[in-house]
Design a protein around this motif. Sequence first.
Motif, PDB file in Angstrom:
ATOM      1  N   ASN A   1      -3.343   2.341   7.432  1.00 34.69           N
ATOM      2  CA  ASN A   1      -4.689   2.861   7.685  1.00 34.69           C
ATOM      3  C   ASN A   1      -5.261   3.568   6.483  1.00 34.69           C
ATOM      4  O   ASN A   1      -5.806   4.647   6.591  1.00 34.69           O
ATOM      5  CB  ASN A   1      -4.664   3.830   8.868  1.00 34.69           C
ATOM      6  N   ASP A   2      -5.107   3.005   5.331  1.00 42.79           N
ATOM      7  CA  ASP A   2      -5.655   3.654   4.152  1.00 42.79           C
ATOM      8  C   ASP A   2      -6.563   2.692   3.387  1.00 42.79           C
ATOM      9  O   ASP A   2      -6.202   2.153   2.344  1.00 42.79           O
ATOM     10  CB  ASP A   2      -4.517   4.152   3.251  1.00 42.79           C
ATOM     11  N   PRO A   3      -7.762   2.451   3.931  1.00 45.48           N
ATOM     12  CA  PRO A   3      -8.647   1.480   3.285  1.00 45.48           C
ATOM     13  C   PRO A   3      -9.027   1.894   1.866  1.00 45.48           C
ATOM     14  O   PRO A   3      -9.318   1.046   1.036  1.00 45.48           O
ATOM     15  CB  PRO A   3      -9.876   1.455   4.200  1.00 45.48           C
ATOM     16  N   VAL A   4      -8.988   3.210   1.622  1.00 47.82           N
ATOM     17  CA  VAL A   4      -9.347   3.658   0.278  1.00 47.82           C
ATOM     18  C   VAL A   4      -8.336   3.133  -0.732  1.00 47.82           C
ATOM     19  O   VAL A   4      -8.688   2.595  -1.771  1.00 47.82           O
ATOM     20  CB  VAL A   4      -9.413   5.199   0.242  1.00 47.82           C
ATOM     21  N   LYS A   5      -7.080   3.260  -0.377  1.00 45.22           N
ATOM     22  CA  LYS A   5      -6.050   2.723  -1.259  1.00 45.22           C
ATOM     23  C   LYS A   5      -6.170   1.213  -1.337  1.00 45.22           C
ATOM     24  O   LYS A   5      -5.979   0.623  -2.402  1.00 45.22           O
ATOM     25  CB  LYS A   5      -4.665   3.100  -0.737  1.00 45.22           C
TER      26      LYS A   5
ATOM     27  N   ALA B   1       1.153   5.494   7.328  1.00 46.08           N
ATOM     28  CA  ALA B   1      -0.223   5.717   6.864  1.00 46.08           C
ATOM     29  C   ALA B   1      -0.714   4.538   6.030  1.00 46.08           C
ATOM     30  O   ALA B   1      -1.913   4.343   5.875  1.00 46.08           O
ATOM     31  CB  ALA B   1      -0.307   7.000   6.041  1.00 46.08           C
TER      32      ALA B   1
ATOM     33  N   THR C   1       0.820  -1.212   0.000  1.00 49.50           N
ATOM     34  CA  THR C   1       0.000   0.000   0.000  1.00 49.50           C
ATOM     35  C   THR C   1       0.850   1.256   0.000  1.00 49.50           C
ATOM     36  O   THR C   1       0.488   2.262  -0.588  1.00 49.50           O
ATOM     37  CB  THR C   1      -0.928   0.010   1.220  1.00 49.50           C
TER      38      THR C   1
ATOM     39  N   GLY D   1     -10.482  -2.275   3.750  1.00 49.81           N
ATOM     40  CA  GLY D   1     -10.918  -1.822   2.430  1.00 49.81           C
ATOM     41  C   GLY D   1     -10.777  -2.906   1.387  1.00 49.81           C
ATOM     42  O   GLY D   1     -11.610  -3.035   0.498  1.00 49.81           O
TER      43      GLY D   1
ATOM     44  N   GLY E   1      -5.463  -1.861   8.944  1.00 51.69           N
ATOM     45  CA  GLY E   1      -6.717  -1.173   8.631  1.00 51.69           C
ATOM     46  C   GLY E   1      -6.968  -1.082   7.144  1.00 51.69           C
ATOM     47  O   GLY E   1      -8.116  -1.045   6.698  1.00 51.69           O
TER      48      GLY E   1
END
Lengths: 534, 364, 321, 311
Positions: free
Chosen positions: D170-174, D167, D162, D200, D196
Amino acid sequence: MTDTAPAIELKGISKSFGPVQANKDIAMRVMPGTIHGIIGENGAGKSTLMSILYGFYKADRGEIFIGGKEARITDSQSAIAAGIGMVFQHFKLVQNFTVLENIILGAEDGPMLRPSLARARGVLKQLSDEYELSVDPDQLIENLSVGHQQRVEILKALYRQADILILDEPTGVLTPAEADHLFRILDNLRSEGKTIILITHKLREIMEITDTVSVMRRGQMTATVKTAETSPGELAELMVGRKVLLQVDKSPAKVGAPILQIENLRHVDSHGVERLRGVSLEVRAGEVLGIAGVAGNGQSELLEVLGGYADATGSVTVNGKPLPLTGTGADGAARRKTGIAHVPEDRQTEGLIMPYTAWENTVFGYHREPEFQSGMLMDNAKIREQAQDKMTRYDVRPPDPSLPAKAFSGGNQQKIVLAREIERDPDVLLIGQPTRGVDIGAIEFIHKEIIRLRDTGKAILLVSVELDEIFALSDRIAVMFDGQVMGERMPNETDQTELGLLMAGVTERPGGDPIKAVDAALEQKEQREASQHD
Amino acid sequence: MDKMPAWADAVLVPLISILLAAILSALVILAIGENPVEAFNLMVEGALMRSAGWGYTLYYTTNFIFTGLCAAVAFHAKMFNIGGEGQAMIGGLGVALVCLFIPFPHWTVALLVAIVAAGAFGALWALIPAYLQAKRGSHIVITTIMFNFIASAVLNYVLVNLLRPQGAMDPATARFPEATQLPTFQDMFATADNPLFRGSPANVTFFLAVLACVAFWFLMWRTRLGYEIRAFGHSESAVKYAGISPVRITIVAMLISGGLAGMMALNTTMGEAERLVMNATEGAGFIGIAVALMGRSHPVGIFLAALLFGFLYQGGAELALWTNIPRELITVIQALVILFTGALDNMVRMPLERLFVALGRKDA
Amino acid sequence: MDFMTLLQVLDSTVRLATPLLLACLAGLFSERSGVVDIGLEGKMLAAAFASAAIAAVSGSVWLGLLAGIVSASLMSALHGLASITFRGNQLISGVAINFLASGLTVLIAQSWFGQGGRTPSLMGGGRFESITLPFANALRDVPVLGPIYAELISGHSILVYVAFLMVPLSWWVLFRTRFGLRLRAVGESPEAVDTAGISVVGLRFAAIGICGLLCGLAGAYLATGLQAGFVREMTAGRGYIALAALIFAKWRPVYALWACLLFGLLQAVALRYQNIDLGGITIPVQVMDALPYILTVIILAGFVGKAIPPRASGEPYVKER
Amino acid sequence: DPALVYDLGGKFDKSFNEAAYNGAEAWAAETGGSYRDIELQSEAQREQALRRFAEAGFNPVVTTGFSMSSPIASVAPDYPDTKFVTIDGFVDPEEHPNVLSILFSEHEGSYLVGMMAAMASETGTVSFVGGMDVPLIRKFACGYAQGAKAANPDIEVISNMTGTTPAAWNDPVKGSELASAQISQGSDVIFAAAGGTGIGVLQTAADQDILSIGVDSNQNALHPGQVLTSMLKRVDVAVQDAMTAGADLETGVTVLGLAENGVDYAMDENNADLVSEDMVAALDAAREQIVSGEVTVHDYSSDDSCPALSF
Ligand SMILES: Nc1ncnc2c1ncn2[C@@H]1O[C@H](COP(=O)(O)OP(=O)(O)OP(=O)(O)O)[C@@H](O)[C@H]1O
Ligand SMILES: Nc1ncnc2c1ncn2[C@@H]1O[C@H](COP(=O)(O)OP(=O)(O)OP(=O)(O)O)[C@@H](O)[C@H]1O
Ligand SMILES: [Mg+2]
Ligand SMILES: [Mg+2]
């Protein structure tokens, strides 16, 4: 409403800014259809009073009556509603909006812009015809000359149907011809029944156009008289509280060899607009060369180039030695080393660091001179000592070197700059607007200093927008318009009218209406600037 | 313009602001169902009542002094250096490289070389944003933010692919050699019967930070360079008139700023971890901005503000140890302190000014 | 790259650009009015949390959206209080708001849901479903245009369409309405607005309110459109990228669209092509990861040149003579 | 009493630290005992937490995360009577007799789920989403790829990280976008080891109707019927065992692999319909081979390279 009710009546207006009492218990009456002048020293409280009338500031105490009825002016909106319009000393225009957009801002017809703009265009046309206030409605403000910007400000007020128009020092930025034009407009407005309040420092203007005049001093209204019943001398005395010499004593210049020679100087600003277009001048030892011109015609750029902080092409020599005009070596520090001292036009943003103490400011620009160093550090004790001495000799009040520059009044700030630049014993002194915003008492002192320096054989290049000052100090006068020198004159062989036309770019006395010729020249200048602007 | 005595502006305003932040923090603690008084006691107890607590508080303080000075230099030149974080990261890289690859005979030599390396690397990382600001007008706030992200990527690459010892899990370098390890407060002050500062990470770099404060004062208020930096910060047009190059000042000020941020890495990397880890900076770069603001960009103020944030960090750690308060509470408290002392200080100053003017009138 | 892959990259671009675009427009309104806002990140985060939390509790994504907007607006109001009312430093206020949002969201999430700063996963009505535009399936087989319509244009959550509609709407508001004229004026010359009898404070608060609304949409999109819930720090620096896009866009809505699409594209490409192999030299993933940031710097340095912000931005308005 | 120190990811990361928490809770529920725990906030707190707990008499002090090994090595000698446990970390037992290092053979567990992924895949492409690009995550990916290739030599394995900053956890969007990209490249089973961010990944897989694989804890329930399995790392068991042993904890180095049931794949009612008997049989066989040493799964961290995947 009876015709005896005053258009404006102020009663007991007081206002203080923290510890400064700017207005103290002021009363004033202005009759409708008249022009009322207000004069007073800097900081006397004129602008504050007018800002209160316009709702820009709120008075601590006092009442305002408009047309005989008490008006509660709490903000500019209510002042506008009461029919008051104001042209501020510093224009309140949005620079990158068009004229039309500026006119309607705050006075739009509805939530959509187009109808407002369309209607305003019509009204504007009508107003311009009616009052000789022509200006291109689609031009951006930043492309307009100051004179035209002022017209926009007046149009703004008229568009809002103001019956009372306040003008705060409107002529400081105008050519004499433009000022004449303005007075004609004001005359027109007066005959339409509008009431005008005119703030100015120029006694001549008061005498020329006003019906009545009030004098302010230290926050108080000290006198109100009919213009016809007073004289400039009396007004000056009322303003300052003592007799003032309105003329500088000066002996004929003993002119020596050329010191500063300028050849075909050109400068393009950061927007691509050519601001100096081939300027050639010569200043000789022991003379004051005065540059007359309206602000924005290249005088500032000339000083910047000579002062070393704007690039240029062409050639400049001092005592025969050419100066670099670009790259390293073309900076203020290098210029100082070649014997050029510079009192800049704007003491507050250029000449001084306002939060710095007076003593820190007395070495600004010279702070790298070895005499102010001790080892790796600056020799603050010595600087402070010398500052004390300079301040005493230049009568800076209060003579306390540890006060910040911003705590001094304008005149005293100017004295600090003068002391610093003159004390370095330069060959050439560049000096811009030496008395802008300085009151009569300090002007006297500063003018004397400049003449004294001339008499020690220095070459002095003086730039000023005040023609009176140019005439008072110069041994030779050059007039600048649109980045070029329009001509040189000897002070005793010319008059204000001729210089005024030169300042507006008109080199021959026109047969017809001078205003038309002036307007045409100005328009040409605006077009050139707009086309070069990127 | 003297509406309010200088001492009130320098002391009273921040104190009241901190008090307000504290009150709000207490409300937050109450809202999540804990006892604020107890929490405060725990924080004081853990941060200030034990020598080891002080050891931690001063360790954090050291970080914040460096990053605070970093932000302050930039402030004096009217620039907003948000890149302290990235500059400190890269400074850490400098420290790691010299510690790992130069065989030092003694920690004093190592420290001297590491100071240069940390400063140089941090300064280097500030150079590009500075250059772009000076020459191209690229907004330094944005470029330094971007450089924080880029620094993180660079560090990650170096740690994962180049400096990580074979087989190690951590994206971290090997432990530095014995000779580069800096004496801690424990080494310096503990005696056999009085184990002061036991195990706490405060180390000689604290004194370096204090020294940096003094040097900062001399630089800013006693040298030509400082004179020029401050002048530039007050008025760019005046500086041009005086013949001081804005480009030079912008770049020099940012180099100093970045160098100071880089030196923070001496504390975390050489002093504490004794190796370079991925997230050694932990937001200290951002805290530095608040510290500089609270400290009015003056070294004494910065020292005190750094101490306050050091206390918050250490006190917060104690809270996390002995209560169930989530660690984010500390973030919230920091936010409130920054908000009240940095952004809302006029809320306190304006009424105070009025008060002083009123008092002044009465006296007169 | 074949056509379908291109479409998918573009599809991903649209999704990634949407929160950037909303945040960028939010910043645009704020900065056009003269209030610099580096707290976009925090506002989005707050909105992401509030929308997910309320959607989870109520089961209604619309209530969630409302909550997101309210919470971002509250943050905006705080920024306004600090930077407009009390004339504080706008950058500091923004930094504080970012910290505050970062801490408060997790703190509240933990105390409400006890899932470590996460909200429960949203189901059904708690999420914005993707919308299939009319005839998307029928037209799928039309060559070229069919897939573009079906894959790229259709099939996003409603907030994506809202975001893209916001571009012309913002343009229209700014350049065709009285409010827009005044808003632009107050960012250029608050004294002109003040002397024209319009409240500077009022206008700026209005702008900041719009900023809150748009940040609310952006955050809600992240948590309830793209994802099905909130996790800590889920904005992951998007607020900062939006700011960079804003500068790149020179504070103009249509340029903002292109800037955000460019950043979205960069991210989409970086996600899809990690470790690009250029004839022997492998570009490490870290470079791809940092590419948007590096590009921002390059853009700022070269292409935009001196991006000139609204003249009064960043400066609190103090009346003077 | 025992104490527990979570790594920077925080207590409720839905995977690794949360597993430790669950283990502690299970111990507390079973024995009625109480324990202290702390979520670290900064690097410097690592040693501090160890010292404070040791000073206050907590024993053993259990820690999660490889980053704790270094601090433990420096603290342990000062508190010889306290037992320290480092899960995922390694501390030399010779030098530090009071430390227990618990290591997991993540590559082995990943191998199994990789096999399952390959068998469940209809497209012949499976994929992996990692969090921050660190060696541990590469170890997961490498094991996964080896397993997939073992089950189907022709399988295509896509692996993405990721990001490079914290970060990335914790970047479910990515995570979603990565999953989408992988799906469009043909993947129909995605293994997420990304904290996290994995939320996503799993969400997108479920939304797009393909299978995903969870990590560390049992994440099958996140999307019932759509998570193929979870690669379990029995941190909970390790913690519970350590706490149960109390002050008498045996120190040294423990490696928990398939043989020790330290790693495993999750089976429950949520994925019962997804996993065929063939799969279970194949996985059981593979498990046996690994346990017996017949098959060795290459450990990325042993030489920083992976035969089945390039990073
Ligand atoms: N906004 C302000 N805050 C504090 N003091 C002010 C402010 N505006 C004016 N003053 C002070 O009030 C006094 C009167 O100022 P004012 O501008 O009314 O003078 P003026 O007569 O218009 O002078 P000038 O001829 O220079 O325009 C001055 O001492 C000035 O310093
Ligand atoms: N911002 C300020 N802070 C502190 N003192 C101030 C400030 N502005 C003005 N003063 C003080 O108030 C006095 C009046 O200022 P003002 O500008 O009205 O002077 P002035 O009468 O115009 O003098 P000059 O003839 O020198 O221009 C000055 O002597 C100055 O010391
Ligand atoms: Mg005035
Ligand atoms: Mg004055």
